[in-house]
Scaffold this motif. Structure first.
Motif, PDB file in Angstrom:
ATOM      1  N   LEU A 217       0.660  -0.889  -0.252  1.00 13.43           N
ATOM      2  CA  LEU A 217       0.413  -0.202  -0.236  1.00 13.43           C
ATOM      3  C   LEU A 217       0.824   0.941   0.050  1.00 13.43           C
ATOM      4  O   LEU A 217       1.619   1.860   1.059  1.00 13.43           O
ATOM      5  N   GLU A 218       0.588   2.010  -0.724  1.00 14.54           N
ATOM      6  CA  GLU A 218       1.460   3.391  -0.940  1.00 14.54           C
ATOM      7  C   GLU A 218       0.369   4.388  -0.365  1.00 14.54           C
ATOM      8  O   GLU A 218       0.818   5.051   0.406  1.00 14.54           O
ATOM      9  N   PHE A 219      -0.893   4.209  -1.227  1.00  8.94           N
ATOM     10  CA  PHE A 219      -2.158   5.510  -0.987  1.00  8.94           C
ATOM     11  C   PHE A 219      -3.020   5.248  -0.296  1.00  8.94           C
ATOM     12  O   PHE A 219      -3.729   4.413  -0.522  1.00  8.94           O
ATOM     13  N   LEU A 220      -3.079   5.487   1.216  1.00  7.16           N
ATOM     14  CA  LEU A 220      -4.638   5.426   1.743  1.00  7.16           C
ATOM     15  C   LEU A 220      -5.105   6.594   0.943  1.00  7.16           C
ATOM     16  O   LEU A 220      -5.426   7.604   1.961  1.00  7.16           O
ATOM     17  N   ARG A 221      -4.885   6.701  -0.006  1.00  8.15           N
ATOM     18  CA  ARG A 221      -6.184   7.739  -1.096  1.00  8.15           C
ATOM     19  C   ARG A 221      -4.826   9.523  -0.906  1.00  8.15           C
ATOM     20  O   ARG A 221      -5.341   9.335  -0.036  1.00  8.15           O
ATOM     21  N   ARG A 222      -5.042   9.133  -2.085  1.00  8.99           N
ATOM     22  CA  ARG A 222      -4.262  10.765  -2.937  1.00  8.99           C
ATOM     23  C   ARG A 222      -4.443  11.640  -1.412  1.00  8.99           C
ATOM     24  O   ARG A 222      -3.505  12.320  -1.165  1.00  8.99           O
ATOM     25  N   TRP A 223      -5.712  11.778  -1.761  1.00  3.48           N
ATOM     26  CA  TRP A 223      -7.058  13.199  -1.379  1.00  3.48           C
ATOM     27  C   TRP A 223      -7.272  13.073  -0.142  1.00  3.48           C
ATOM     28  O   TRP A 223      -7.298  13.563   1.305  1.00  3.48           O
ATOM     29  N   CYS A 224      -7.789  11.537   0.356  1.00  2.00           N
ATOM     30  CA  CYS A 224      -8.710  11.418   1.568  1.00  2.00           C
ATOM     31  C   CYS A 224      -8.626   9.329   1.427  1.00  2.00           C
ATOM     32  O   CYS A 224      -8.097   8.971   0.541  1.00  2.00           O
ATOM     33  N   SER A 225      -8.718   9.516   3.282  1.00  2.00           N
ATOM     34  CA  SER A 225      -8.158   8.047   3.312  1.00  2.00           C
ATOM     35  C   SER A 225      -9.450   7.386   4.547  1.00  2.00           C
ATOM     36  O   SER A 225     -10.264   7.300   4.069  1.00  2.00           O
TER      37      SER A 225
END
Length: 281
Positions: A217-225
């Motif tokens: 996992l790199e991003f728990l969403r780029r803007w929101c997670s």
């Protein structure tokens, strides 16, 4: 269409004042120019209906990418004609096509086993039955966008585990997603980008399962997670640190009142590669 435009591969008509008659004209006058077309973008061409879709796709047998974002006139019939005419699609964007139902999803599932990218954002008539057909038959999906679709339940979410190549998953607003469903999604070992914004039933248990299962996992969403999930605490942050500390670069816990404030140095101890961290105000 001038001779220099023969054998066109990409057409972008986004926001164009395009109507069915224009697509019929393309079919009747320039069909030979569209035989090699690979990408067709009809985003926000809101006057296009099923008839226009049927006309233009009938002369695009090699189409690979089709996008018709925010069109409420296209129905299951248009999707059926698309799937009959264009058998090689790998990228399909139906975001905002609110007239499409499970019938349309069944057409997609039956005809596109090689599909890699599917965007169903705000297709609000869809139910578990349609989504499950996609998950059972389109096993090569790498990107699945289910943004703002609150009718799905764990019955369907659990079957996301059937997508071994999945890298991008947007579940923003999945109000019925529980820890049990999220724990099944954790079997998607190649997942790198995940949006759990406003998944209000999720707790530490589900996030910890994701952390352990999706180690790339790199991003728990780029803007929101984890934005807006009040049921998560520092326990999930610690789990993410244990299993994803070397890959996680962006983490948004805005609105997660159970996660305490940390200094920049404290965050970097947990996530050495962290570049962006958003906390509640």
């Amino acid at each position: 269409m001038q001779p220099r435009y023969h054998h066109v591969r990409h057409i972008n008509l986004e926001f164009g004042r395009i109507e069915d008659e224009h697509l019929h004209l393309l079919k009747n006058k320039r069909s030979e120019s569209l035989q090699d077309l690979e990408t067709l973008n009809l985003n926000v061409c809101q006057k296009i209906s099923d008839k226009g879709i049927q006309a233009v796709t009938s002369v695009c047998p090699n189409l690979k990418s089709f996008s018709i974002y925010w069109n409420v006139r296209v129905t299951d019939l248009g999707i059926k004609k698309l799937s009959q005419n264009c058998r090689h699609l790998v990228n399909l964007n139906l975001s905002g096509c609110q007239s499409i139902t499970d019938v349309g999803l069944n057409s997609i599932a039956d005809n596109y086993p090689e599909l890699e990218v599917l965007n169903l954002t705000r297709c609000t008539k869809l139910t578990d039955d349609g989504l499950q057909q996609i998950l059972l038959k389109c096993s090569k999906l790498q990107s699945l966008n289910l943004y703002a679709l609150s009718r799905f339940t764990d019955e369907a979410y659990k079957k996301i585990a059937l997508l071994p190549n999945l890298k991008f998953l947007d579940l923003c607003g999945a109000q019925n997603l529980s820890d049990q469903g999220l724990s099944c999604i954790a079997e998607c070992k190649n997942l790198t980008d995940l949006n759990l914004t406003w998944c209000v039933r999720v707790t530490d248990v589900g996030v910890e399962a994701i952390a352990q299962g999706c180690s790339s996992l790199e991003f728990l969403r780029r803007w929101c997670s984890l934005f807006g999930i009040v049921g998560v605490t520092d326990n999930c942050l610690e789990a993410l640190s244990r299993f994803c500390s070397n890959t996680l670069t962006t983490l948004d816990v805005n609105g997660c009142i159970g996660i305490k404030r940390r200094s920049r140095d404290e965050l970097l101890q947990l996530f050495p590669n962290l570049k962006c961290f958003k906390v509640h105000s």
